[in-house]
Enzyme design. Structure first.
Site, short mmCIF file in Angstrom:
data_model
loop_
_atom_site.label_atom_id
_atom_site.label_comp_id
_atom_site.label_asym_id
_atom_site.label_seq_id
_atom_site.Cartn_x
_atom_site.Cartn_y
_atom_site.Cartn_z
CD1 TRP A 13 -2.86 1.40 0.47
CD2 TRP A 13 -2.38 1.51 2.17
NE1 TRP A 13 -3.57 2.59 1.16
CE2 TRP A 13 -2.93 2.82 2.65
CE3 TRP A 13 -1.37 1.81 4.05
CZ2 TRP A 13 -3.63 3.90 3.18
CZ3 TRP A 13 -2.01 2.43 4.95
CH2 TRP A 13 -2.78 3.58 4.85
CG ASP A 27 -1.77 -2.91 7.75
OD1 ASP A 27 -2.96 -2.76 8.07
OD2 ASP A 27 -1.45 -2.28 6.70
CE LYS A 42 -9.66 -0.19 3.21
NZ LYS A 42 -9.67 0.60 2.36
#
Ligand code: LMR
Length: 396
Positions: free
Chosen positions: A130, A211, A246
């Site tokens: 990311w 993560d 999310k």
């Protein structure tokens, strides 16, 4: 003082989102930023969240500060969600958690804590990762390295190259792994691969940094946690960053957590004081509302069951859209095999097209994705799937 600053290009992800919003073409399709969209293109508020919110508004009598570590019920709920109810780290009191402003806030706090504990630590990020991992962790003063992860030509994880890199690491190294739904490539480690990594890390004294921004979007809340739970079990120390952006659809509320697993309960108490002091020095205290929602949902059996159902719908829809896109492209007899998209997980996959083709898709066809050709599958629906497939075929 500030006149020496140079203008910068827009953010690689949020910049594309802004371009999409400006586009007035009715055919436009947003496959860019990682937010879930339903069949109508809306990013809905989950019903469990609405219900928790209503209860919070009815019951709330004060807006005074909660505290530096945030909502204690949220923190313990996140620990259980991340590690499961019966994990040894929980039973032994070897985990310390603070609520953070989104997963990004958690990454930032983790970065500063690592730097405070071990100033010469090196954090290793996958290639690709990311894009925001880089500024979040380097602004903490950490040295960053990159390890091979995804082979773009083979559309697969290059596990041999990855493990060869890890075999050269040691006690000052900390390796960031995406817990599931790898962002940007969607290719996740298998359980056997997680097992092998845990063995290498344990042998070489490497610390794992997971993560975990997409828990529940690949296979299920517990299934997706295999790697994070394993690292927290096999290694003396681990970092796990959680996010509710999310899986609870709480994006703008900024809800996340950072947990550190330590070797002893005593060490964990020391870590907890340092986590709070790092957080205090960066943003003082996290925002309350989103974490209060998650606390209610996780602790109320009815709301929790509703959340699990709603999250299952999101996951199944995205996995279905993967199959839909693969089928639509195959129907068109493209000179390429896109079946790998059907095997990947989470919101993202690379299409594997060039930057010029990405720009053509945006400028001529109003189909938006990241320059790297990362698409968010959730932007596809029954109405635009043919158009998306036709547009891809046109630029190929
Ligand atoms: C993404 O990767 O698109 C999301 O995580 C949103 C973001 O902040 O970049």
């Amino acid at each position: 003082m500030f006149e020496k600053l140079q203008p910068l290009a827009p953010d690689a992800i949020i910049g594309i989102m802004a371009l999409f919003r400006q586009d007035q073409d009715p055919r436009k399709v947003d496959l860019s930023v990682g937010v879930y969209q339903d069949e109508t293109g809306n990013t809905p508020v989950m019903a469990c969240v609405k219900r928790a919110e209503q209860a919070i508004f009815a019951a709330q009598t004060t807006k005074t500060y909660v505290g530096i570590a945030g909502n204690a019920g949220f923190n313990s709920g996140m620990e259980q969600l991340l590690l499961g109810d019966s994990h040894a780290a929980l039973a032994d009191g070897r985990i310390a958690t603070v609520q953070s402003p989104g997963g990004s806030g958690g990454l930032c706090v983790a970065g500063h804590l690592i730097h405070r504990a071990t100033p010469d630590a090196r954090v290793w990020l996958p290639t690709p990762s990311w894009p925001n991992h880089f500024p979040l962790l380097s602004l903490a003063g950490l040295e960053l390295g990159q390890y091979p992860y995804y082979d773009q030509a083979a559309h697969a994880i290059d596990f041999d190259a990855m493990t060869a890199c890890f075999e050269s690491l040691g006690a000052r190294d900390i390796v960031l792994l995406h817990g599931c739904c790898h962002n940007p490539c969607g290719a996740d480690l298998t359980r056997e691969q997680w097992d092998l990594l845990a063995e290498i890390f344990a042998r070489r004294g490497v610390t794992a940094f997971v993560d975990f921004a997409y828990q529940g979007l690949a296979e299920g809340v517990d299934e997706d946690a295999y790697g994070a739970r394993l690292m927290a079990e096999r290694l003396p120390e681990a970092v796990i960053v959680g996010s509710c952006s999310k899986n609870f659809g709480l994006y703008r509320e900024r809800v996340g957590s950072v947990s550190i697993v330590s070797q002893t309960a005593e060490a964990s108490r020391v870590v907890a004081t340092n986590l709070s002091s790092v957080a205090r020095g960066i943003y003082s205290m996290p925002p309350d509302h989103g974490a209060a929602i998650v606390e209610r949902v996780l602790n109320d059996p009815e709301l929790r069951a509703l959340w699990i159902d709603e999250l299952g719908e999101v996951r199944n829809r995205i996995n279905g859209l993967r199959q839909l896109l693969v089928a639509k492209l195959a129907e068109r007899d493209v000179p390429r095999d896109f079946s790998f998209i059907g095997n990947e997980r989470g919101m993202f996959s690379f299409l594997g097209i060039t930057k010029e083709q990405v720009v053509r898709l945006r400028e001529e066809f109003h189909v938006y994705m990241l320059e790297s050709s990362r698409i968010n599958l959730a932007g596809i629906n029954d109405r635009n799937a043919d158009y998306v497939a036709d547009s891809i075929v046109a630029v190929l």
